[in-house]
Design an enzyme around this catalytic site. Structure first.
Site, mmCIF file in Angstrom:
data_model
loop_
_atom_site.group_PDB
_atom_site.id
_atom_site.type_symbol
_atom_site.label_atom_id
_atom_site.label_comp_id
_atom_site.label_asym_id
_atom_site.label_seq_id
_atom_site.Cartn_x
_atom_site.Cartn_y
_atom_site.Cartn_z
ATOM 1 C CB ALA A 147 46.614 80.291 50.076
ATOM 2 C CG ASN B 179 46.393 81.754 42.229
ATOM 3 O OD1 ASN B 179 46.931 80.651 42.108
ATOM 4 N ND2 ASN B 179 47.070 82.843 42.490
ATOM 5 C CG ASP B 180 44.896 80.223 46.608
ATOM 6 O OD1 ASP B 180 46.066 80.219 46.163
ATOM 7 O OD2 ASP B 180 44.469 81.078 47.398
ATOM 8 C CB VAL B 181 40.047 76.656 43.360
ATOM 9 C CG1 VAL B 181 39.449 77.381 44.547
ATOM 10 C CG2 VAL B 181 39.910 77.475 42.100
ATOM 11 C CB VAL B 182 43.560 75.609 39.319
ATOM 12 C CG1 VAL B 182 42.125 75.537 38.840
ATOM 13 C CG2 VAL B 182 44.071 77.040 39.254
#
Lengths: 109, 465
Positions: free
Chosen positions: B434, B394-397
């Site tokens: 996050a 999720n957060d890494v994209v």
């Protein structure tokens, strides 16, 4: 300036140089192998087993040597565990092709 | 054996350790490197055994410990690697503490004068308090990673925070150093300040790690890796053993570099990770998702899109590891490759719970490592990629990383949003770690496939048959 160099100073020289070597060697480790890096550094830091062996084997056995023997046991978990789990992971990173080859060899045999 | 010969053997072992680490620069050379490491360790242990007594006891202890280690190494699941590594850090820390106590008890046995000179006291103080913090901190990290939080609140993966925490830590650190100073200035054995210093160090290890949230674990585990090295180096100083100093420094700098890499990949400062508390407000920010529309589809729809693509990039996240879907993913990739699709994997540095974790999980599923690319090597190619399949990430994209003012602004991301079509598998629309909404999910070219990663991927494989 005269006199012998204090062993602590020699140790400090070794320490600083080793940190530099570590810094340069580690930056060259491919990110894909960071987990094996952690497990192998675990194994390497368990070379503290050398200190544990010295603690376990003084000429007069006492409370300290008991602690030493315990420390040998703890560090030995890491020595074998660390290197073997690293080996196991690195086997997984073998190329597929090579694996197929070995399987074919097995069938031959 | 005279001291010079011993030192030369230790030098040989040290060089072999350096070669072991150097081997990790490529998967091809790494196994040979590991062999060098084992030889180095065997040399170190054998020459030390040759100069000591009580060899029987030592061998029995080593056999027991070694057997446990070997069994664990053989049985551990690759998803459990972070726990294993944390547990091993704690053992190094404890061994350092035990050795330090043995030195205080009988310095002569280690070739140190009795009463101990000031220099040795200082080195011993540093080695033992770092060892103690490594031990108790790693025990907490182990508990958090192994998911023991349900049984013991101390091990909760959510940050355990309370008022005045940092002030308390600071006061304890000062008191610990004061006891260390008392030990340094004392004339005799000085057990009291030494024991008090150790007790506080054990407590500090716990207090430092409990406020750090679950998703910061890659940093914590690297940091403890570093501490375990410094503890070994500290003991090396006290024992005047250059091999221990060299090995400890190698490990210490390795852990420090990994911590730095992990912090950079999350765009967090090391200090803010250590201060902890991040992730406490999880889910609180993701409120405004209500009126935006999401396009969702079935696994069959997704399989159709994948089969008709020329190039596919798979972005695995920790959700994939939790669902143990890596083998299913590999099967999916094989089916696509059979159909002539170019399949690659894109790995974010913090995809997983420790550095490089995702690479190991994919390797376990026998994904060839030349299909697996690091973020910076593949980011430029998303513009020409037909379909990106995001699995449990999720957060890494999250493209918000490019928006100034957002909480994750500046964090390096995998630029999945640049591909022609984006498929995202998630369990639900819940926000990531996050606590941020992810605009990628609302883009017109994005199709969400809800469900457990393993089930969804297996359904895709079936649809391709």
């Amino acid at each position: 300036m005269t006199g012998t160099i204090d062993p602590t100073v020699i140790n400090l020289v070794v320490f600083v140089l080793a940190v530099f070597v570590g810094y340069h060697v580690i930056w060259n480790v491919t990110p894909a192998l960071h987990t094996p890096l952690m497990s192998v550094t675990n194994a390497i830091s368990s070379v503290i087993i050398v200190g544990a062996i010295l603690a376990a084997g003084p000429s007069d056995t006492d409370f300290g040597s008991v602690l030493g023997v315990v420390a040998v046991g703890l560090a030995a978990v890491n020595v074998l565990g660390g290197f073997l789990v690293t080996q196991r992971m690195l086997e997984m990173f073998k190329k597929k092709a090579r694996k197929v080859e070995t399987e074919a060899e097995k069938e031959k045999a | 054996m005279n001291a010079n010969l011993l030192a030369l053997w230790y030098l040989a072992a040290s060089v072999l350790f350096i070669l072991a680490l150097k081997g990790l620069s490529s998967p091809v050379l790494a196994r040979r490197g590991n062999l060098f490491g084992m030889i180095g360790m065997a040399i170190a242990v054998l020459v030390t055994l040759a100069i000591t007594k009580n060899v029987t006891f030592i061998l029995v202890a080593a056999a027991i410990g070694g057997t446990i280690g070997a069994l664990v190494a053989r049985r551990v699941q690759m998803t459990q690697m972070p726990e294993l590594v944390a547990a091993m850090h704690s053992l190094v820390g404890m061994a350092a503490v035990l050795i330090a106590i043995a030195v205080v008890n009988n310095p002569l046995a280690f070739g140190i004068l009795d009463p101990m000179p000031r220099g040795n006291r200082l080195e011993l103080f540093i080695g033992s308090f770092v060892g103690a913090i490594t031990f108790s901190g790693s025990v907490i990290a182990f508990g958090k990673l192994a998911g023991l939080g349900k049984k013991f609140r101390l091990f909760s993966s959510a940050p355990v925070a309370f008022g005045g925490q940092h002030a308390l830590n600071l006061v304890l650190a000062i008191v610990m150093i004061a006891f260390g100073a008392a030990f340094f200035l004392a004339e005799g054995r000085a057990w009291m300040p030494f024991a008090a210093m150790l007790a506080i160090a054990f407590a500090l290890g716990v207090l430092i790690i409990i406020p750090i949230g679950g998703a910061d674990m890659p940093v914590v585990i690297s940091m403890l890796n570093s501490y375990s090295g410094w503890a070994a180096a500290g003991i090396g100083f006290s024992l005047n053993n250059t091999m221990l100093i060299i090995a400890g420094s190698l490990v210490g700098s390795s852990g420090a570099i990994l911590s730095y890499i992990m912090c950079k990949a999350m765009n967090r400062s090391f200090i803010s990770v250590i201060m902890g508390g991040f992730g406490a407000a999880e889910g609180a920010v993701a409120a405004d998702a209500g009126n935006k529309t999401v396009r969702s589809g079935s696994a069959d729809d997704a399989a159709f899109l994948l089969a008709n693509a020329e190039s596919v990039v798979i972005v695995p996240g920790y959700g994939l590891a939790v669902a143990r879907a890596q083998h299913a993913v590999k099967e999916l990739a094989n089916k696509l490759i059979e159909k002539g699709v170019n399949v690659r994997y894109a790995i974010h540095p913090v995809a997983g719970r420790m550095p490089g974790h995702m690479n190991v999980l994919l390797a376990e599923a026998e994904v060839p490592y030349d299909q697996v690319f690091e973020m910076e090597d593949i980011n430029s190619e998303f513009g020409t990629t037909d379909v990106v399949l995001v699995l449990g990430a999720n957060d890494v994209v999250n493209p918000l990383a490019h928006t100034p003012g957002s909480a994750i602004h500046g964090m390096p991301i995998i630029e999945a949003h640049k591909a022609r079509t984006v498929l995202v598998n998630k369990r639900s629309m819940a926000a990531g770690y996050a606590g941020l909404d992810n605009p990628l999910f609302y883009m017109e070219k994005t199709m969400m496939v809800f469900g457990d990663a393993k089930k969804v991927v297996e359904d895709m494989v079936k649809a391709l048959e």
